[in-house]
Design an enzyme around this catalytic site. Sequence first.
Site, PDB file in Angstrom:
ATOM      1  N   TYR A   1       0.849  -1.189   0.000  1.00 29.76           N
ATOM      2  CA  TYR A   1       0.000   0.000   0.000  1.00 29.76           C
ATOM      3  C   TYR A   1       0.882   1.236   0.000  1.00 29.76           C
ATOM      4  CZ  TYR A   1      -3.050   3.725   1.598  1.00 29.76           C
ATOM      5  OH  TYR A   1      -3.726   4.924   1.684  1.00 29.76           O
TER       6      TYR A   1
ATOM      7  N   GLU B   1      -3.854   7.442  -3.810  1.00 28.23           N
ATOM      8  CA  GLU B   1      -3.604   6.149  -3.184  1.00 28.23           C
ATOM      9  C   GLU B   1      -3.354   5.069  -4.229  1.00 28.23           C
ATOM     10  OE1 GLU B   1      -6.152   4.607   0.359  1.00 28.23           O
ATOM     11  OE2 GLU B   1      -6.990   3.689  -1.428  1.00 28.23           O
TER      12      GLU B   1
END
Length: 392
Positions: free
Chosen positions: A101, A189
């Site tokens: 991530y 993101e």
Amino acid sequence: MNLHEYQSKFRFAEFGIPILKGKTASTPQEAYEAARELGCPVVVKAQVLVGGRGKAGGVKVARTPEQAEDHANAILGMKIKGLTVRKVLIDPAANIAQEIYLGITNDRAAGRPVIMASSEGGIEIEQVARENPDAIAREHIDPFLGLLDYQARNLASGINLPHEHWRVFSRIAANLYRCYLASDAVLAEINPLVITGENQLIALDGKMIIDDNALFRQPQLAEMRDTDAEPKEETLARAAGISYVKLNGQIGCMVNGAGLAMTTMDMTKLYGGDEIGPANFLDIGGGAQASKVAAALRIILDDANVKSVLFNIFGGITRCDEVARGILEALNEVPSSLPMVIRLVGTNSEEGRAIIDNANIPNLSSAATLTEAAKKAVEAARKALAADKGAQ
Ligand code: GDP
Ligand code: MN
């Protein structure tokens, strides 16, 4: 404003972040063509403005163009968290060795952006933060200095990234920050950023949220708004200049002023207990015209959860008689027999109340204080819920 995955990733690519360049499709036939042009295997991915598409069955691997067509057929029209899928992204399939991530958002408490990385990629970061907070590495970014190289290396080391990937990872982090800044984003993101079997780093999923207040200077991004894909009531509210947030309760609240709207929500919660609460936050703003009240009422009545409506209007610039006329006008257009409690105070409140009373509509009642209004709206919602249960 939320961007779709494909919009976010194409934007990432403009800033030098590696992606697998796919194609979008709105029909199974287009998906077939895209898969043929890209070469199989491909991944067919629902383009909706919510996360968790994978879990909902909105991400599927296809080994042939025919299979891509079948998957597109199944995914297009599917509902994910209440939103209908109208577009899919056909991406070349990746051979995933590890999922990471990487994301940037504003940390309001710190007053600056924060970049976060986690070795638990592919899972929503909120879940990681809850269940395994130590798996997240964070660096705050000084807006005057930008993201410094050592900070990117800190992240890489913090998530135990194999050393051979540090250089590319740092470059991706730096480019993501450039993209975030240049886009006036409040979130950028990559989840997952993958290490492939061929040892390459690729952004497999992308999400960006653009600051609505900056859209005036981001015409290229503003144009990407997909009104077909966002909740209908949000589009309507924006067009009417109304601030609206949908909530899960039963009392539709129509209020002027954000502070008053929050107080109104608190009051319904206070008297509603665990069972009953506000169905929305809604601020029609100052100086609201009748037509705006009508638009707001239409939005409120569109929500099937709404069992009663509470109007709490403080007349300052807004005139209560205007609001009263708006309510009647709206009820003319969208007839509704839901119980409605109306509290009007301030400028022209007497005229306003007279307009409501003279209309003689049995499901409208007025209240003198907010306490009285909230209690009445809660009681009405409770009764309606009980009646619904009885009918089942
Ligand atoms: P989300 O569920 O909405 O976040 O959608 P993602 O694009 O992140 O996809 C969910 C998951 O599907 C990823 O975490 C991967 O595990 C998997 N996935 C997505 N694309 C591919 C691909 O090209 N190949 C493989 N093997 N898995 C993929
Ligand atoms: Mn994802």
